[in-house]
Design a protein around this motif. Structure first.
Motif, PDB file in Angstrom:
ATOM      1  N   TYR A  44       0.855  -1.192   0.000  1.00 19.23           N
ATOM      2  CA  TYR A  44       0.000   0.000   0.000  1.00 19.23           C
ATOM      3  C   TYR A  44       0.889   1.239   0.000  1.00 19.23           C
ATOM      4  N   LYS A  58       1.809   4.855  -5.087  1.00 23.78           N
ATOM      5  CA  LYS A  58       0.864   5.372  -6.084  1.00 23.78           C
ATOM      6  C   LYS A  58       1.510   5.610  -7.439  1.00 23.78           C
ATOM      7  N   GLU A 104      -3.208  -2.090  -8.766  1.00 22.88           N
ATOM      8  CA  GLU A 104      -4.610  -1.860  -8.460  1.00 22.88           C
ATOM      9  C   GLU A 104      -4.765  -0.471  -7.869  1.00 22.88           C
ATOM     10  N   THR A 105      -6.001  -0.033  -7.649  1.00 21.42           N
ATOM     11  CA  THR A 105      -6.227   1.329  -7.158  1.00 21.42           C
ATOM     12  C   THR A 105      -5.757   1.519  -5.725  1.00 21.42           C
ATOM     13  N   ASP A 106      -5.887   0.493  -4.889  1.00 18.75           N
ATOM     14  CA  ASP A 106      -5.537   0.662  -3.475  1.00 18.75           C
ATOM     15  C   ASP A 106      -4.269  -0.073  -3.048  1.00 18.75           C
ATOM     16  N   ASN A 107      -3.753  -0.972  -3.897  1.00 24.30           N
ATOM     17  CA  ASN A 107      -2.507  -1.664  -3.546  1.00 24.30           C
ATOM     18  C   ASN A 107      -1.803  -2.150  -4.806  1.00 24.30           C
TER      19      ASN A 107
END
Length: 146
Positions: free
Chosen positions: A93, A96, A118-121
């Motif tokens: 996590y 970004k 992915e968007t969150d990890n």
């Protein structure tokens, strides 16, 4: 006699002091003015000892030097945290700006390659024994694409 409450911030107490001095000049409640003035002196007596006296020219020079040297500082690295690890795959996590196929480095020194964005990890394939990586370890981007 009216006494200033001890819990008033300095700015409000100063405002009350100004009002009291105006009132004293106009003839209303002259006894309150000395009490407020004494309270203001008491509150502000401790502050100057803590504050360093810097002239505006010195402050401008210091700020200008810091702004000029700002670009000389190290680049900020993007750092993430391990959410989970198992079977040679680590979920991270906080990375970004990581790119697909980019090499990442774990705090244990192991390296890996970011594959599943992915968007969150981010899913990272670990190069080596993943038992050296634990949840909460930091991970940084290296900037090199494998």
């Amino acid at each position: 006699n009216w006494l200033a409450p001890p819990f008033l911030p300095g700015s409000q107490l100063a405002m009350l002091s100004r009002l009291a001095s105006r009132s004293a000049l106009a003839g209303a409640r002259p006894a309150a003015a000395p009490v407020l003035a004494a309270a203001c002196r008491h509150l502000h007596a401790a502050r100057p000892a803590l504050a360093a006296k810097v002239s505006p020219a010195e402050l401008t020079k210091i700020l200008s030097e810091r702004i000029a040297n700002f670009s000389d500082q190290q680049d900020v690295q993007e750092v993430g945290r391990v959410l989970s690890v198992g079977d040679g795959i680590a979920r991270i996590y906080g990375l970004k700006g990581v790119k697909a196929g980019e090499m990442v480095e774990f705090s244990s020194g192991l390296k890996g390659m970011a594959l599943n964005l992915e968007t969150d990890n981010v899913g990272v394939v670990v190069f080596g024994d993943d038992r050296a990586i634990v949840e909460g370890d930091s991970v940084k981007c290296t900037g090199t694409i494998v």
